[in-house]
Design a protein around this motif. Structure first.
Motif, PDB file in Angstrom:
ATOM      1  N   UNK A 101       4.578  22.642   1.600  1.00 55.91           N
ATOM      2  CA  UNK A 101       3.452  23.443   2.086  1.00 55.91           C
ATOM      3  C   UNK A 101       2.335  22.485   2.487  1.00 55.91           C
ATOM      4  N   UNK A 102       1.289  22.999   3.090  1.00 55.60           N
ATOM      5  CA  UNK A 102       0.285  22.108   3.682  1.00 55.60           C
ATOM      6  C   UNK A 102      -0.609  21.389   2.675  1.00 55.60           C
ATOM      7  N   UNK A 103      -0.466  21.676   1.404  1.00 53.70           N
ATOM      8  CA  UNK A 103      -1.221  20.943   0.377  1.00 53.70           C
ATOM      9  C   UNK A 103      -0.325  19.983  -0.407  1.00 53.70           C
ATOM     10  N   UNK A 104       0.972  20.004  -0.123  1.00 48.80           N
ATOM     11  CA  UNK A 104       1.899  19.137  -0.858  1.00 48.80           C
ATOM     12  C   UNK A 104       2.656  18.161   0.042  1.00 48.80           C
ATOM     13  N   UNK A 105       2.766  18.469   1.315  1.00 54.26           N
ATOM     14  CA  UNK A 105       3.364  17.576   2.309  1.00 54.26           C
ATOM     15  C   UNK A 105       2.393  17.564   3.477  1.00 54.26           C
ATOM     16  N   UNK A 106       1.714  16.437   3.663  1.00 55.59           N
ATOM     17  CA  UNK A 106       0.673  16.386   4.675  1.00 55.59           C
ATOM     18  C   UNK A 106       0.472  14.970   5.173  1.00 55.59           C
ATOM     19  N   UNK A 107      -0.175  14.873   6.313  1.00 54.72           N
ATOM     20  CA  UNK A 107      -0.528  13.552   6.839  1.00 54.72           C
ATOM     21  C   UNK A 107      -1.904  13.178   6.298  1.00 54.72           C
ATOM     22  N   UNK A 108      -2.216  11.896   6.384  1.00 58.83           N
ATOM     23  CA  UNK A 108      -3.527  11.422   5.920  1.00 58.83           C
ATOM     24  C   UNK A 108      -4.650  12.161   6.655  1.00 58.83           C
ATOM     25  N   UNK A 109      -4.415  12.487   7.918  1.00 61.21           N
ATOM     26  CA  UNK A 109      -5.433  13.187   8.713  1.00 61.21           C
ATOM     27  C   UNK A 109      -5.710  14.599   8.203  1.00 61.21           C
ATOM     28  N   UNK A 110      -4.816  15.154   7.387  1.00 65.07           N
ATOM     29  CA  UNK A 110      -4.994  16.508   6.860  1.00 65.07           C
ATOM     30  C   UNK A 110      -5.632  16.534   5.466  1.00 65.07           C
ATOM     31  N   UNK A 111      -5.736  15.408   4.816  1.00 64.10           N
ATOM     32  CA  UNK A 111      -6.202  15.363   3.420  1.00 64.10           C
ATOM     33  C   UNK A 111      -7.583  16.006   3.266  1.00 64.10           C
ATOM     34  N   UNK A 112      -8.504  15.642   4.108  1.00 71.00           N
ATOM     35  CA  UNK A 112      -9.869  16.159   3.984  1.00 71.00           C
ATOM     36  C   UNK A 112      -9.908  17.684   4.134  1.00 71.00           C
ATOM     37  N   UNK A 113      -9.273  18.209   5.177  1.00 68.89           N
ATOM     38  CA  UNK A 113      -9.288  19.664   5.397  1.00 68.89           C
ATOM     39  C   UNK A 113      -8.439  20.419   4.387  1.00 68.89           C
ATOM     40  N   UNK A 154       0.417  10.777 -12.222  1.00 72.91           N
ATOM     41  CA  UNK A 154      -0.920  11.028 -12.769  1.00 72.91           C
ATOM     42  C   UNK A 154      -0.946  10.754 -14.278  1.00 72.91           C
ATOM     43  N   UNK A 155      -1.950  10.028 -14.745  1.00 71.94           N
ATOM     44  CA  UNK A 155      -2.932   9.267 -13.960  1.00 71.94           C
ATOM     45  C   UNK A 155      -2.306   7.974 -13.432  1.00 71.94           C
ATOM     46  N   UNK A 156      -2.739   7.547 -12.242  1.00 74.12           N
ATOM     47  CA  UNK A 156      -2.192   6.340 -11.622  1.00 74.12           C
ATOM     48  C   UNK A 156      -2.374   5.137 -12.549  1.00 74.12           C
ATOM     49  N   UNK A 157      -1.356   4.266 -12.539  1.00 71.83           N
ATOM     50  CA  UNK A 157      -1.358   3.081 -13.397  1.00 71.83           C
ATOM     51  C   UNK A 157      -1.734   1.832 -12.598  1.00 71.83           C
ATOM     52  N   UNK A 158      -2.069   0.770 -13.315  1.00 72.10           N
ATOM     53  CA  UNK A 158      -2.401  -0.515 -12.691  1.00 72.10           C
ATOM     54  C   UNK A 158      -1.286  -0.927 -11.721  1.00 72.10           C
ATOM     55  N   UNK A 159      -1.675  -1.318 -10.516  1.00 73.43           N
ATOM     56  CA  UNK A 159      -0.707  -1.749  -9.515  1.00 73.43           C
ATOM     57  C   UNK A 159      -0.187  -0.627  -8.634  1.00 73.43           C
ATOM     58  N   UNK A 160      -0.754   0.596  -8.770  1.00 75.92           N
ATOM     59  CA  UNK A 160      -0.302   1.749  -7.982  1.00 75.92           C
ATOM     60  C   UNK A 160      -0.500   1.502  -6.488  1.00 75.92           C
ATOM     61  N   UNK A 161       0.168   2.301  -5.672  1.00 75.56           N
ATOM     62  CA  UNK A 161       0.026   2.222  -4.218  1.00 75.56           C
ATOM     63  C   UNK A 161      -1.263   2.938  -3.810  1.00 75.56           C
ATOM     64  N   UNK A 162      -2.234   2.171  -3.333  1.00 78.82           N
ATOM     65  CA  UNK A 162      -3.533   2.721  -2.927  1.00 78.82           C
ATOM     66  C   UNK A 162      -3.469   3.065  -1.441  1.00 78.82           C
ATOM     67  N   UNK A 163      -3.019   4.281  -1.138  1.00 77.38           N
ATOM     68  CA  UNK A 163      -2.820   4.669   0.253  1.00 77.38           C
ATOM     69  C   UNK A 163      -3.781   5.733   0.746  1.00 77.38           C
ATOM     70  N   UNK A 164      -4.420   6.495  -0.154  1.00 80.66           N
ATOM     71  CA  UNK A 164      -5.299   7.589   0.263  1.00 80.66           C
ATOM     72  C   UNK A 164      -6.525   7.617  -0.641  1.00 80.66           C
ATOM     73  N   UNK A 202       0.777  -1.240   0.000  1.00 81.48           N
ATOM     74  CA  UNK A 202       0.000   0.000   0.000  1.00 81.48           C
ATOM     75  C   UNK A 202       0.808   1.291   0.000  1.00 81.48           C
ATOM     76  N   UNK A 203       2.104   1.194   0.267  1.00 80.76           N
ATOM     77  CA  UNK A 203       2.917   2.397   0.398  1.00 80.76           C
ATOM     78  C   UNK A 203       4.192   2.278  -0.426  1.00 80.76           C
ATOM     79  N   UNK A 204       4.779   3.405  -0.758  1.00 84.20           N
ATOM     80  CA  UNK A 204       6.026   3.417  -1.517  1.00 84.20           C
ATOM     81  C   UNK A 204       7.242   3.206  -0.614  1.00 84.20           C
ATOM     82  N   UNK A 205       7.199   3.848   0.557  1.00 87.74           N
ATOM     83  CA  UNK A 205       8.299   3.754   1.513  1.00 87.74           C
ATOM     84  C   UNK A 205       7.694   3.571   2.898  1.00 87.74           C
ATOM     85  N   UNK A 206       8.260   2.635   3.654  1.00 83.33           N
ATOM     86  CA  UNK A 206       7.827   2.409   5.032  1.00 83.33           C
ATOM     87  C   UNK A 206       9.009   2.626   5.960  1.00 83.33           C
TER      88      UNK A 206
END
Length: 160
Positions: free
Chosen positions: A109-121, A45-55, A22-26
């Motif tokens: 910046x807050x729209x390019x580096x963010x936590x999953x908890x910030x995505x919605x806001x 973009x656009x995501x290809x088959x087999x992409x990391x589905x994390x968000x 699910x992730x690129x780097x852990x």
């Protein structure tokens, strides 16, 4: 790539095969980096088959980095569970974010580096109650998605 979205696995301190899918780097508890199975290129973009589905609805153009931690945790009352996020992990995360930003020319910046908890806001993309991360187990004084994200961004920016 347009952004980096940071997560926790809600699992153990070591990366599992499920986590790697699910992730690129852990980042494990001791700061060790583990490569995810999908390549970052698959999420261009656009995501290809087999992409990391994390968000949810935000994988195209997004790099997914996750800390291996927080299994058994609860948001309220806060309990970090038996695999709490470590300061060593967070330090490694800010270094990884700085390196990725440098490599992909992603501004911090807050729209390019963010936590999953910030995505919605921050991006206006509805999520399903994700709270990774609104608390930092190693620093209980930091509370809330914005505060955690601001700390992430400030420490990554200092490493550029």
């Amino acid at each position: 790539m347009d952004r980096i979205i940071c997560h926790w696995t809600a699992g153990a301190h070591k990366a599992s095969e499920f986590d790697r899918s699910h992730y690129h780097i852990l980042i494990e508890a001791d700061g060790k980096l583990v490569r995810g199975i999908p390549s970052i290129k698959l999420n261009e973009a656009p995501a290809k088959k087999g992409y990391a589905a994390h968000t949810l609805n935000c994988n195209s153009g997004s790099i997914g980095v996750s800390l291996c931690c927080m299994g058994g945790s609860t948001e309220s009352p806060f309990d970090p569970g038996i695999y709490p996020m470590t300061g060593q992990q967070f330090d490694a995360l800010t270094s990884v974010v700085a390196d990725l930003c440098r490599h992909y020319s992603i501004p911090i910046k807050d729209t390019t580096v963010l936590s999953h908890a910030e995505v919605q806001n921050n991006l206006g993309i509805q999520q399903r109650g994700k709270w990774d991360f609104t608390r930092l187990a190693f620093d209980p004084s930091v509370k809330g998605a914005k505060a955690c994200g601001d700390k992430l961004r400030a420490e990554a920016k200092a490493k550029l």
